[in-house]
Structure formats: C-alpha cells, structure tokens
Design an enzyme around this catalytic site. Structure first.
Site, PDB file in Angstrom:
ATOM      1  N   SER A  71      40.294  95.300  59.569  1.00 61.70           N
ATOM      2  CA  SER A  71      41.056  94.926  58.372  1.00 61.70           C
ATOM      3  C   SER A  71      42.488  94.499  58.652  1.00 61.70           C
ATOM      4  CB  SER A  71      41.056  96.086  57.365  1.00 61.70           C
ATOM      5  OG  SER A  71      39.788  96.237  56.769  1.00 61.70           O
ATOM      6  N   LYS A  74      43.168  90.915  57.957  1.00 55.11           N
ATOM      7  CA  LYS A  74      43.280  90.430  56.580  1.00 55.11           C
ATOM      8  C   LYS A  74      44.705  90.007  56.228  1.00 55.11           C
ATOM      9  CE  LYS A  74      39.593  93.567  55.023  1.00 55.11           C
ATOM     10  NZ  LYS A  74      39.308  94.778  54.225  1.00 55.11           N
ATOM     11  N   TYR A 199      34.433  85.718  57.902  1.00 55.89           N
ATOM     12  CA  TYR A 199      35.033  87.037  57.663  1.00 55.89           C
ATOM     13  C   TYR A 199      34.738  88.003  58.809  1.00 55.89           C
ATOM     14  CZ  TYR A 199      35.679  91.629  55.503  1.00 55.89           C
ATOM     15  OH  TYR A 199      36.053  92.924  55.243  1.00 55.89           O
ATOM     16  N   TYR A 251      44.866 101.640  52.778  1.00 57.27           N
ATOM     17  CA  TYR A 251      43.800 102.059  51.875  1.00 57.27           C
ATOM     18  C   TYR A 251      44.356 102.972  50.777  1.00 57.27           C
ATOM     19  CZ  TYR A 251      41.051 100.284  55.819  1.00 57.27           C
ATOM     20  OH  TYR A 251      40.542  99.496  56.819  1.00 57.27           O
ATOM     21  N   VAL A 269      39.409  99.952  60.579  1.00 56.32           N
ATOM     22  CA  VAL A 269      38.487 101.057  60.856  1.00 56.32           C
ATOM     23  C   VAL A 269      38.171 101.215  62.344  1.00 56.32           C
ATOM     24  CG1 VAL A 269      37.473 101.098  58.567  1.00 56.32           C
ATOM     25  CG2 VAL A 269      36.473  99.625  60.340  1.00 56.32           C
TER      26      VAL A 269
END
Length: 315
Positions: A71, A74, A199, A251, A269
């Site tokens: 992530s 992103k 992705y 998160y 993660v």
C-alpha cells in the site's frame, strides 16, 4: 514546531540501541499471510534508513532487506494520476475522507452515496486511481509507474517481484469483488482484470529501506529531489499526498500515529513504512510482523520513539 535540524549524528549514536529495544515489539505481531508469498518474511526483522537533504544518512538493523511496497505504492500512484489527469478528474471518482473501515472494505460503496471510494489509500480508491494512469495497455501503465518510482528513488533499479504479483493476482478475490462493485457504480472504466493487473503490479514493486527513504526525501522537499535539484512532483500534489498520509496513511491507527509520532506516513502489509520530516529528511522502515491494525508492530514503536526523542512532530 518541527526541529528542522535532523541531527543525524545524534540519531546514529542511539539508533542501534533504540532499534533493538523496538525489535521486541515484533513478538506482539504476525506476518501477513493472506497473500501467501508475504508469509515467508522473517517475523523478527526490523530495519531503518534515514536520509537528509544533504545526502547524509543513518541506518540500523535489517535495512538491506528487500520487501514489496504494497500500500505504500498508493501514495505515488495517486501523485502520478494527479499529474496525468488533474485534481478535478481524480477527485470526481475518489473522495478525500477517512473511512473508519478496514482498508479492503466495500461497505460504504453501497451505503454512502454517490458510491465512490472514500479516499485513494484504501483498496477501492487505489484500484480506481490505478485505472486513471495514462497508457494504452496495462503493460504501458505499469511501465510508466515503475519508471516514475525509479526516478523518485534516485535511479534505483526497482523491479516487480513476480512471485508476489502472481500470489496477489491468484488470491485477490476480495479486490475483484470491490472492482466489480466499482464498475456497477460507474466509477471504474476498463476491464477489471486489466485494472487489477496494474494495481497488483505496483503493490508488488520491491524495494529496500534506502529506496523508501529516497522516495520520501522527495516528499520532504516538496516534490524536488534535493540531491539532483530536479523537480519531480508539483508542490500542490505533495500537499495533497501529505494530507492523505496524515489522515489515512496508517489505516485505522492514523490518528494514534499522528498523536504519537506526528509525521506523514504510509504503511504496507509487507511491514514497510515510508515517512518523512518535512524540510529535513526521508525515512524508510521494514518490520514484517503486523499489529491488529495492519501496521508494523516494531516499526511503529521505533518511529514513535524517534519522533518523540528528536522532536520531529508536525503538531
């Protein structure tokens, strides 16, 4: 008030001791296993690399460990989508608010109108952003993303970890469900499998703590690579990314991290964390054992201690 002096000499002196103290926190976490390839990481690994605007660095622990961005990527695909399309187009499809839900939840896509992802750092938002990267094919989009990441990392030879990519592609059925829901809501254009291939590939780009610190340094200097003098990102888009990192980057522990560390950050993660002290330095961390919120147990502990000791908080 941010302490603009990174004081790396002082950090170097105490960093190994602080890192070994934080390493004990890994016992409280677990390595991610829902992507099978990630489960192979060493649970007690912990490494950190810090890089300041002059090129001086400090590192400790397992900082040579390679891991996939997950992530963390992103943040930079959001920036590239903004550079490709502009704010109005991107935020016509993706919102700007924290969700309070898990990063892979689709709950609010159904419950809250107009059915767009709440922000670009949850999976639904990042999948939508991936669809907005310019390119005539998934391969061209992925190549553009990889080249952009390499430039941000100072020319590092970043590559996609094909084993992790295949693992994500073969097991990513929840992300497929999210994507079909986005198609139904009129948010996602293009074939679901084609968008997901982009992705999953950017999540599977492999890096080290040094690479993260180098990429974070560009954000710390408002979009300019201070070591080359090249402007790589418009300052406005760094402002946007920095805000999302504070509000959504860790998160459902983003508020707690803002209080305890006070730095813009994005976790993944795989156990990676990218963070920076604005106007001072970039930081990359790896610690694969994750806490209940999906962040590195030992990495968060180390960053909170560093920020408090060195007075780096933005707040």
């Amino acid at each position: 008030m941010i302490n603009k002096e990174a004081r790396l000499a002082e950090v170097r002196q105490f960093l190994p001791e602080w890192l070994e103290h934080s390493r004990k926190q890994a016992d409280l976490g677990e390595v991610a296993s829902y992507i099978p390839e990630l489960s192979k990481a060493r649970a007690d690994a912990l490494g950190i690399h810090l890089l300041d605007l002059s090129g001086e660095s400090a590192s400790a622990g397992d900082c040579g460990t390679t891991f996939t961005l997950q992530s963390i990527s992103k943040v930079f695909t959001l920036i590239l989508a903004l550079m490709d399309n502009g704010e109005e187009a991107v935020f016509g499809r993706v919102g700007m608010e924290p969700t309070g839900d898990n990063f892979n939840s689709m709950l609010k896509l159904e419950l809250v109108r107009p059915g767009i992802p709440f922000n670009p750092l949850i999976n639904a938002g990042a999948i939508t952003v991936s669809s907005m990267i310019k390119g005539s094919s998934p391969e061209e989009k992925s190549a553009r993303i990889l080249e952009f990441f390499r430039r941000l990392s100072g020319g590092s030879a970043l590559q996609v970890n094909e084993a992790v990519y295949r693992s994500e592609f073969e097991t990513g059925n929840l992300n497929r469900s999210i994507s079909y829901f986005l198609v139904e809501n009129g948010v996602l254009d293009g074939g679901v499998e084609e968008v997901l291939s982009v992705y999953f590939r950017h999540c599977s780009i492999e890096a080290t703590c040094r690479d993260l610190a180098r990429m974070a340094l560009v954000l710390a200097d408002d979009g300019t690579d201070p070591l080359s003098g090249e402007e790589l990102i418009p300052r406005r888009y760094v402002q946007i990314a920095k805000t999302f990192m504070i509000t959504c980057g860790m998160y459902n522990a983003s508020g707690e991290f803002a209080i305890k560390a006070g730095l813009p950050a994005k976790s993944g993660v795989s156990g990676g964390i990218l963070t920076f002290v604005p106007g001072a330095l970039g930081i990359g961390v790896i610690g694969p054992a994750l806490n209940a919120k999906g962040n590195s147990s030992a990495g968060v502990h180390l960053l909170e201690r560093l920020s408090q000791r060195m007075d780096w908080s933005l707040f």
